[in-house]
Structure formats: C-alpha cells, structure tokens
Design a protein around this motif. Structure first.
Motif: not given
Length: 327
Positions: A302-307
């Motif tokens: 999820l954090c990678m999707m944000t980045v």
C-alpha cells in the motif's frame, strides 16, 4: 523531467526503509504475538490449549527472537523477493497476495476510471450551468452519494439483485469460474461481477470529485484570462477545454497518490459483504491474527502504491499544466 523522476525514485529507497520500520513496529504494538492469538482463538472455540504446542509455534516461527532480529529477517527476505511465510495460512505470502492483489488493483483502477468518467462531465455541467435544474439535481445526487455508506449501498444493491433479478452478485466469479484457469470466458464473467463493486466503491468518490470539479471550475470561469478569451471571440467549447478545465483538473491528478491506497484500504467492509476475493479481507484477518509477514507485505505494498501514485500524479501535472516545472 528525467532527472526529477530519477531523484524521486532514489528518494523513495530510504523512505520505504523508514516505512518498513514503522510498519513492523505498528504490527508488533498489540500485546502478544501470533502464538497468543492462536491460543486465544482455540480457547474461544472451547478447545484445549497445549502450552507445548504454543512453545513449538514460537520456536518454529522465530517469535522468541529479539525484535531487531525478526525485523532484519523479514526485510532481508523481502529484498531477496521472499515475502515470508504466513503463520495463519501455512503458505508463502507471495502466493496468498498474488491473485488477490491483482484483482484489487484491477478493481481499484476500474473504480478510478468510473469515478473520473462520471464526475468530470457532471462537475463541468454543474459549473457551466450554475444554479440550473441540472445543477440542483446533480448536487442533490452528490450529497446522497456522500451520505450513504458503502456497505449499506452494497446491501441494498445485493437485495435488489437477488429479489428483483434473481442474480447472486457476491464474489467476483461465478461458481464454475472461481478455481478455473484464466480464459476469455473467465474474464467476461469477471467483468460482469465487477459492475456492482465498482458502483458501490465509486459512488462516494464520484460525488466528492464532482463537487471538487464544480468548485474549481467556478473559480476559473470568472478569471480575467477567461473573460479576455471570450471577448476575443473564442468559442465556448474551445475556451472551456483549452484553459479553465485543464487548470481545474489539477486537484484530480494530484489526488492519484492517495486515491489508490485509499480505495484498497476502504473496500474492506464492502469486500466482506460482497464476498470479494480482494486484499482487504485478507489484510484484516492477518492483522487480527498478528500474522506480521502477511500483514506487513500488504502494508508495504500500500505504501509503495502511494509512492508510485504520487510520482505518476507529478508527471501528469507537468503534462497537464505547463506552468508547473520541477527543474
């Protein structure tokens, strides 16, 4: 632009490292571990809890090791492409999240496309025809969409689908396609089952985006450059598409970064009600069971999707608005 993209990608490396530490700490904050959660579930079911079995579980999964050792074992495996082994499911994490994450990303992007395809024209119409009957109707529909919770809308649509049309709309596949290999028939069946989840998840986002588009475009329609272009005889359609709409689209594009993970994390209750085989219900089960390999992998994704979403939005902003430069 290329230098900006490279800088952002390099800056994402230490950011993801700090995120991984934060995720691991958050997962470890609840008291106990997977072994204690497993023992509690057995006790709740009225079964006997063997302490030797619990001790063997801790030793088997390294739960007795110091947290720093557990963290570096976890993050080291991720760097090597190994997301670990799920305690709860007794399966590799990569196998558990593979198809579910793919279906989640497909559902998310389909919802985003639906949101934009509906919110953009309705917001533009409401702004250009301010205080008209259509504006009032779309505003009322937007407020209804914002007020109705997704899970309630899902229950209502399921009721009407079953009672009126005799169709079971739960899940993303018909029974005969759930465990079948991918084929054209399975993709068509998936498309039919995506309609209701997209409508449920996209209703609130569409209503909110429509209001944002209307407000932003109203701010631009009375700017001096619009008045000047209109006075020079530029047609209304060309005027709107060439200047104010492009500028009013900036908030749409800039929200891609948080829209993707928000849809993924916000579809948990809806996925449970509609029995969707997406990432949300599995993430919830992993968090409740303190299965930190599985839950940590989901949170990192999820954090990678944000980045990635933020980087995409920054690139699109440059292409959309020539006033923005990152050099």
């Amino acid at each position: 632009m290329l230098a900006f993209i490279v800088r952002r990608l390099l800056a994402a490396i230490p950011f993801m490292f700090l995120v991984s530490i934060t995720v691991f700490i958050l997962i470890q904050l609840p008291p106990g571990d997977f072994a204690t959660s497993y023992a509690a579930s057995l006790s709740a079911a009225g079964e006997y809890v063997d302490q030797n079995t619990i001790a063997e579980l801790r030793a088997r999964y390294g739960l007795n090791d110091p947290l720093i050792v557990q963290y570096f074992r976890w993050i080291g495996g991720i760097l090597m492409g190994d997301f670990g082994y799920s305690f709860q499911w007794n399966s590799p994490v990569s196998e558990l999240i593979g198809e579910r994450m793919g279906l989640t990303v497909l559902l998310t992007f389909a919802t985003v496309i639906f949101t934009w395809a509906v919110a953009l024209p309705l917001g533009i119409y409401a702004a250009v025809h301010k205080y008209s009957i259509g504006d009032y109707i779309f505003t009322f529909i937007g407020f209804i969409g914002l007020a109705i919770p997704n899970f309630l809308l899902a229950l209502v649509m399921m009721y009407f689908a079953v009672v009126w049309f005799g169709q079971d709309v739960s899940g993303l596949f018909s029974p005969e396609f759930r465990n079948a290999p991918w084929s054209w028939a399975r993709m068509v069946d998936l498309g039919k089952h995506l309609i209701i989840p997209i409508l449920v998840l996209g209703t609130a986002s569409t209503a909110g985006m429509m209001r944002v588009m209307r407000a932003n475009l109203l701010d631009q329609l009375h700017q001096p450059y619009v008045v000047t272009a209109r006075a020079k005889g530029l047609s209304e359609a060309r005027l709107l598409t060439r200047y104010p709409i492009r500028i009013a689209l900036n908030p749409f594009v800039s929200t891609i970064g948080w829209l993707l993970p928000t849809l993924v994390s916000g579809e948990i209750i809806t996925s449970i009600i509609l029995s969707l085989p997406t990432a949300g219900p599995l993430l919830l089960q992993a968090l409740l069971a303190q299965d930190y390999y599985l839950s940590g992998a989901f949170l990192l994704l999820l954090c990678m999707m944000t980045v990635v979403g933020t980087l995409i939005s920054d690139i699109l902003l440059v292409l959309l608005d020539p006033r923005i430069r990152y050099s």
